[in-house]
Design a protein around this motif. Structure first.
Motif, PDB file in Angstrom:
ATOM      1  N   ALA A  59       0.805  -1.260  -0.109  1.00  0.00           N
ATOM      2  CA  ALA A  59       0.116   0.000   0.071  1.00  0.00           C
ATOM      3  C   ALA A  59       0.994   1.028  -0.086  1.00  0.00           C
ATOM      4  O   ALA A  59       0.515   2.006  -0.596  1.00  0.00           O
ATOM      5  CB  ALA A  59      -0.949  -0.018   1.268  1.00  0.00           C
ATOM      6  N   VAL A  60       1.966   1.415   0.850  1.00  0.00           N
ATOM      7  CA  VAL A  60       2.645   2.332   1.093  1.00  0.00           C
ATOM      8  C   VAL A  60       3.391   2.704  -0.498  1.00  0.00           C
ATOM      9  O   VAL A  60       3.579   3.884  -0.994  1.00  0.00           O
ATOM     10  CB  VAL A  60       3.814   2.083   1.922  1.00  0.00           C
ATOM     11  CG1 VAL A  60       4.686   3.471   2.073  1.00  0.00           C
ATOM     12  CG2 VAL A  60       3.265   2.230   3.444  1.00  0.00           C
ATOM     13  N   GLU A  61       4.063   1.616  -1.026  1.00  0.00           N
ATOM     14  CA  GLU A  61       4.654   1.602  -2.217  1.00  0.00           C
ATOM     15  C   GLU A  61       3.959   2.316  -3.204  1.00  0.00           C
ATOM     16  O   GLU A  61       4.168   2.960  -4.080  1.00  0.00           O
ATOM     17  CB  GLU A  61       5.121   0.429  -2.652  1.00  0.00           C
ATOM     18  CG  GLU A  61       6.602  -0.082  -1.846  1.00  0.00           C
ATOM     19  CD  GLU A  61       6.764  -1.338  -1.952  1.00  0.00           C
ATOM     20  OE1 GLU A  61       7.865  -1.896  -1.498  1.00  0.00           O
ATOM     21  OE2 GLU A  61       6.233  -2.071  -2.789  1.00  0.00           O
ATOM     22  N   GLY A  62       2.557   1.670  -3.242  1.00  0.00           N
ATOM     23  CA  GLY A  62       1.790   2.306  -4.373  1.00  0.00           C
ATOM     24  C   GLY A  62       1.316   3.906  -4.234  1.00  0.00           C
ATOM     25  O   GLY A  62       1.128   4.527  -5.097  1.00  0.00           O
ATOM     26  N   ILE A  63       1.251   4.107  -2.759  1.00  0.00           N
ATOM     27  CA  ILE A  63       1.008   5.658  -2.757  1.00  0.00           C
ATOM     28  C   ILE A  63       2.107   6.657  -3.147  1.00  0.00           C
ATOM     29  O   ILE A  63       1.904   7.738  -3.793  1.00  0.00           O
ATOM     30  CB  ILE A  63       0.524   5.761  -1.199  1.00  0.00           C
ATOM     31  CG1 ILE A  63      -0.461   5.306  -1.118  1.00  0.00           C
ATOM     32  CG2 ILE A  63       0.733   7.603  -1.048  1.00  0.00           C
ATOM     33  CD1 ILE A  63      -0.960   5.445   0.686  1.00  0.00           C
ATOM     34  N   VAL A  64       3.268   5.986  -2.717  1.00  0.00           N
ATOM     35  CA  VAL A  64       4.595   6.828  -3.249  1.00  0.00           C
ATOM     36  C   VAL A  64       4.851   7.034  -4.692  1.00  0.00           C
ATOM     37  O   VAL A  64       5.097   7.834  -5.111  1.00  0.00           O
ATOM     38  CB  VAL A  64       5.841   6.224  -2.495  1.00  0.00           C
ATOM     39  CG1 VAL A  64       7.073   6.882  -3.089  1.00  0.00           C
ATOM     40  CG2 VAL A  64       5.524   6.368  -1.049  1.00  0.00           C
ATOM     41  N   ARG A  65       4.331   5.508  -5.334  1.00  0.00           N
ATOM     42  CA  ARG A  65       4.590   5.762  -6.611  1.00  0.00           C
ATOM     43  C   ARG A  65       3.462   6.779  -7.320  1.00  0.00           C
ATOM     44  O   ARG A  65       3.923   7.464  -8.211  1.00  0.00           O
ATOM     45  CB  ARG A  65       4.224   4.258  -7.104  1.00  0.00           C
ATOM     46  CG  ARG A  65       4.727   4.122  -8.775  1.00  0.00           C
ATOM     47  CD  ARG A  65       4.618   2.476  -9.000  1.00  0.00           C
ATOM     48  NE  ARG A  65       3.641   1.732  -8.534  1.00  0.00           N
ATOM     49  CZ  ARG A  65       3.541   0.823  -7.813  1.00  0.00           C
ATOM     50  NH1 ARG A  65       4.964   0.629  -6.917  1.00  0.00           N
ATOM     51  NH2 ARG A  65       2.383   0.256  -7.092  1.00  0.00           N
ATOM     52  N   SER A  66       2.470   6.704  -6.870  1.00  0.00           N
ATOM     53  CA  SER A  66       1.345   7.792  -7.420  1.00  0.00           C
ATOM     54  C   SER A  66       1.725   9.160  -7.184  1.00  0.00           C
ATOM     55  O   SER A  66       1.482   9.946  -8.031  1.00  0.00           O
ATOM     56  CB  SER A  66       0.142   7.565  -6.542  1.00  0.00           C
ATOM     57  OG  SER A  66      -0.904   8.492  -7.041  1.00  0.00           O
ATOM     58  N   ILE A  67       2.376   9.506  -6.085  1.00  0.00           N
ATOM     59  CA  ILE A  67       2.948  10.730  -5.919  1.00  0.00           C
ATOM     60  C   ILE A  67       3.957  11.111  -6.913  1.00  0.00           C
ATOM     61  O   ILE A  67       4.063  12.308  -7.585  1.00  0.00           O
ATOM     62  CB  ILE A  67       3.464  10.957  -4.402  1.00  0.00           C
ATOM     63  CG1 ILE A  67       2.107  10.916  -3.393  1.00  0.00           C
ATOM     64  CG2 ILE A  67       4.052  12.461  -4.121  1.00  0.00           C
ATOM     65  CD1 ILE A  67       2.337  10.847  -2.084  1.00  0.00           C
ATOM     66  N   MET A  68       4.887  10.146  -7.135  1.00  0.00           N
ATOM     67  CA  MET A  68       6.341  10.494  -7.932  1.00  0.00           C
ATOM     68  C   MET A  68       5.762  10.618  -9.326  1.00  0.00           C
ATOM     69  O   MET A  68       6.312  11.375 -10.075  1.00  0.00           O
ATOM     70  CB  MET A  68       7.140   9.294  -7.859  1.00  0.00           C
ATOM     71  CG  MET A  68       7.878   9.019  -6.693  1.00  0.00           C
ATOM     72  SD  MET A  68       8.797  10.440  -5.794  1.00  0.00           S
ATOM     73  CE  MET A  68      10.051  10.473  -7.142  1.00  0.00           C
ATOM     74  N   GLU A  69       4.634  10.118  -9.628  1.00  0.00           N
ATOM     75  CA  GLU A  69       4.130   9.924 -11.236  1.00  0.00           C
ATOM     76  C   GLU A  69       3.165  11.387 -11.232  1.00  0.00           C
ATOM     77  O   GLU A  69       3.353  12.011 -12.445  1.00  0.00           O
ATOM     78  CB  GLU A  69       3.092   8.674 -11.315  1.00  0.00           C
ATOM     79  CG  GLU A  69       4.286   7.643 -11.459  1.00  0.00           C
ATOM     80  CD  GLU A  69       3.174   6.232 -11.704  1.00  0.00           C
ATOM     81  OE1 GLU A  69       2.021   6.183 -11.918  1.00  0.00           O
ATOM     82  OE2 GLU A  69       4.036   5.093 -11.953  1.00  0.00           O
ATOM     83  N   THR A  70       2.533  11.418 -10.486  1.00  0.00           N
ATOM     84  CA  THR A  70       1.501  12.528 -10.570  1.00  0.00           C
ATOM     85  C   THR A  70       1.873  13.961 -10.037  1.00  0.00           C
ATOM     86  O   THR A  70       1.534  15.012 -10.437  1.00  0.00           O
ATOM     87  CB  THR A  70       0.065  12.619 -10.111  1.00  0.00           C
ATOM     88  OG1 THR A  70       0.117  12.275  -8.675  1.00  0.00           O
ATOM     89  CG2 THR A  70      -0.346  10.977 -10.614  1.00  0.00           C
ATOM     90  N   GLY A  71       2.838  13.928  -8.842  1.00  0.00           N
ATOM     91  CA  GLY A  71       2.975  15.158  -8.027  1.00  0.00           C
ATOM     92  C   GLY A  71       2.148  15.562  -7.270  1.00  0.00           C
ATOM     93  O   GLY A  71       2.317  16.727  -6.574  1.00  0.00           O
ATOM     94  N   ASP A  72       0.904  15.003  -7.047  1.00  0.00           N
ATOM     95  CA  ASP A  72      -0.360  15.315  -6.118  1.00  0.00           C
ATOM     96  C   ASP A  72      -0.208  14.558  -4.965  1.00  0.00           C
ATOM     97  O   ASP A  72       0.063  13.448  -4.770  1.00  0.00           O
ATOM     98  CB  ASP A  72      -1.544  15.003  -7.044  1.00  0.00           C
ATOM     99  CG  ASP A  72      -1.953  15.711  -8.371  1.00  0.00           C
ATOM    100  OD1 ASP A  72      -1.351  16.813  -8.590  1.00  0.00           O
ATOM    101  OD2 ASP A  72      -2.325  15.133  -9.156  1.00  0.00           O
ATOM    102  N   PRO A  73      -0.483  15.459  -3.925  1.00  0.00           N
ATOM    103  CA  PRO A  73      -0.803  14.879  -2.413  1.00  0.00           C
ATOM    104  C   PRO A  73      -1.615  13.757  -2.450  1.00  0.00           C
ATOM    105  O   PRO A  73      -2.747  13.605  -3.182  1.00  0.00           O
ATOM    106  CB  PRO A  73      -0.994  15.808  -1.600  1.00  0.00           C
ATOM    107  CG  PRO A  73      -1.523  16.836  -2.508  1.00  0.00           C
ATOM    108  CD  PRO A  73      -0.881  16.682  -3.881  1.00  0.00           C
ATOM    109  N   VAL A  74      -1.644  12.968  -1.406  1.00  0.00           N
ATOM    110  CA  VAL A  74      -2.561  11.806  -1.296  1.00  0.00           C
ATOM    111  C   VAL A  74      -2.918  11.839   0.354  1.00  0.00           C
ATOM    112  O   VAL A  74      -2.317  11.905   1.148  1.00  0.00           O
ATOM    113  CB  VAL A  74      -2.076  10.478  -1.549  1.00  0.00           C
ATOM    114  CG1 VAL A  74      -3.253   9.350  -1.158  1.00  0.00           C
ATOM    115  CG2 VAL A  74      -1.729  10.315  -2.913  1.00  0.00           C
ATOM    116  N   THR A  75      -4.262  12.188   0.731  1.00  0.00           N
ATOM    117  CA  THR A  75      -4.689  12.670   1.902  1.00  0.00           C
ATOM    118  C   THR A  75      -5.802  11.701   2.157  1.00  0.00           C
ATOM    119  O   THR A  75      -6.825  11.232   1.483  1.00  0.00           O
ATOM    120  CB  THR A  75      -5.107  13.922   1.967  1.00  0.00           C
ATOM    121  OG1 THR A  75      -6.054  14.442   1.090  1.00  0.00           O
ATOM    122  CG2 THR A  75      -3.922  14.961   1.675  1.00  0.00           C
TER     123      THR A  75
END
Length: 421
Positions: A70-86
């Motif tokens: 789950a953590v790796e998926g969130i970090v990967r999403s932020i690196m690709e989109t630049g958007d925060p996840v809250t």
């Protein structure tokens, strides 16, 4: 590069910032793009039971393997989109404990001088107690809703039982009221039949006397009179019972002036009112128009006047009956019928609209007048009715009906619920 060097590169020593980071009441961490812990405070280490030093430089998969994907998926999403996840909820167990814990997490990118993402800041707040309270609240709500549903079912059962009880009282009342005139008619018919048989035998023998003929004629006249009176009474009762049901098809709707119709009803009863020493006053707001059922409307007014004549002024007491008709908002009309008679006790008020309830049964009353009024007002005219009365202070019946009556309900459907003002 050692973990201490990585930490030093990413977080230059700033005592004030470090103090805030280490003493924050929520978990804080800083992850590299490949999900290594570059910074973590003591609060967040409680999740996995590993010290701050045990985290630094190690991957999430090394420290919390159950949450790694789950953590790796969130970090990967932020690196690709630049958007925060809250607002991401994370569930897990602390080492050495069997209870499941819950944290709500917030993930924000950390950008370098040239704007590129160099890491991810993580904040985690434990909400285990809140989630437990929410579950308890949901459980209590579900239990309350289930109890409410059971209560509604019980209420429906009581309503159905009361309907059956009312039907039983109605049938018993019908049987009681019809039994007297029909029973008397049967008795008279039997006596007349015996007399006719005896008379026919005397004629057959050829010994008919004038006195016998005169006696037979007198018996026939008396019997006919009794039969006519009792059958007329039975017909009157049956007609009243038909009105109890407020037959949906026997009257047509049209536009009419309720004040004018009320005055017509009052005029038809003036002689009876004068005979009883009563005055009837009608006050109506002009230019009122209803698209409704004039027949049932007139029946309501008639029954209310007659009910007051019979019950409000006992022992020949004189008095007055007042009818006021006026607009009630844009869509309704109010009809108030009041008298200055003897009034009702609380017990009488509770039963006033019940079928076959009367205090004057010995004087020929059958107790359907106000019940018919209630039935017509609610089921035919689509209105509401309220009775106000105190002993020796008179009675006031207030009716509110729509200017445009609702369409009659389908007789195959369930009857509509009755209501009061």
């Amino acid at each position: 590069m050692s973990s201490s060097v990585v930490r030093e590169v990413q977080f230059p020593k700033q005592p004030a910032l470090q103090l805030i980071y280490d003493t924050a009441p929520i978990g804080l961490a800083y992850l590299s793009p490949d999900c290594r812990y570059l910074q973590i405070n003591q609060r967040l280490t409680e999740i996995c039971g590993i010290s701050v030093e045990g985290h630094l430089g190690h991957t999430v998969r090394d420290c919390v393997p159950g949450l790694a994907s789950a953590v790796e998926g969130i970090v990967r999403s932020i690196m690709e989109t630049g958007d925060p996840v809250t607002g991401i909820e994370v569930y897990g167990q602390r080492p050495g404990y069997n209870d499941e814990r819950c944290w709500i997490t917030y993930w924000h990118p950390q950008r370098g001088p040239n704007g590129n993402i160099v890491g991810v800041n993580v904040a985690a707040e434990e909400i285990t107690e809140r989630k437990r309270s929410e579950r308890e609240i949901r459980g209590a709500r579900d239990a309350a809703e289930a109890a409410l549903q059971r209560l509604k079912e019980a209420q429906d059962s009581l309503v159905e039982a009361e309907k059956l009880a009312a039907l039983g009282r109605l049938v018993a009342g019908v049987a009681h009221e019809i039994n007297s005139p029909v029973g008397t008619s049967l008795t008279v018919t039997s006596a007349l039949e015996r007399k006719t048989t005896k008379f026919a035998a005397e004629v057959a023998r050829g010994g008919l006397k004038r006195s016998s003929l005169n006696e037979f004629v007198a018996v026939v006249q008396t019997a006919s009179s009794h039969l006519a009176d009792n059958l007329a009474r039975a017909a009157e009762l049956i007609e009243a019972f038909k009105q109890v049901a407020v037959d949906q098809g026997y009257l047509e709707r049209r536009s009419f002036d309720p004040g004018e119709l009320t005055r017509q009803v009052a005029a038809s009863l003036q002689q009876e009112l004068r005979r009883n020493g009563l005055a009837l006053n009608v006050e109506c707001q002009p230019d009122l128009v209803m698209n409704s059922y004039p027949g049932p409307f007139a029946q309501v007014v008639t029954n209310l006047i007659k009910n007051a004549m019979v019950h409000a002024f006992p022992h020949g007491r004189s008095g007055s009956i007042n009818i006021e008709i006026r607009a009630c908002g844009r869509d309704d009309i109010e009809i108030a019928v009041s008298d200055d008679g003897c009034g009702m006790s609380a017990d009488l008020r509770r039963q006033a609209f019940n079928p076959f309830f009367t205090t004057r049964r010995s004087q020929g009353c059958i107790g359907l007048g106000l019940h018919i009024v209630h039935n017509i007002v609610v089921n035919r005219l689509g209105g509401r009715i309220k009775l106000e009365s105190e002993s020796v202070e008179g009675t006031r019946i207030r009716i509110i009906v729509p200017r445009i009556a609702p369409e009659p309900a389908d007789p195959q459907r369930a009857t509509r619920k009755r209501s009061a003002v």
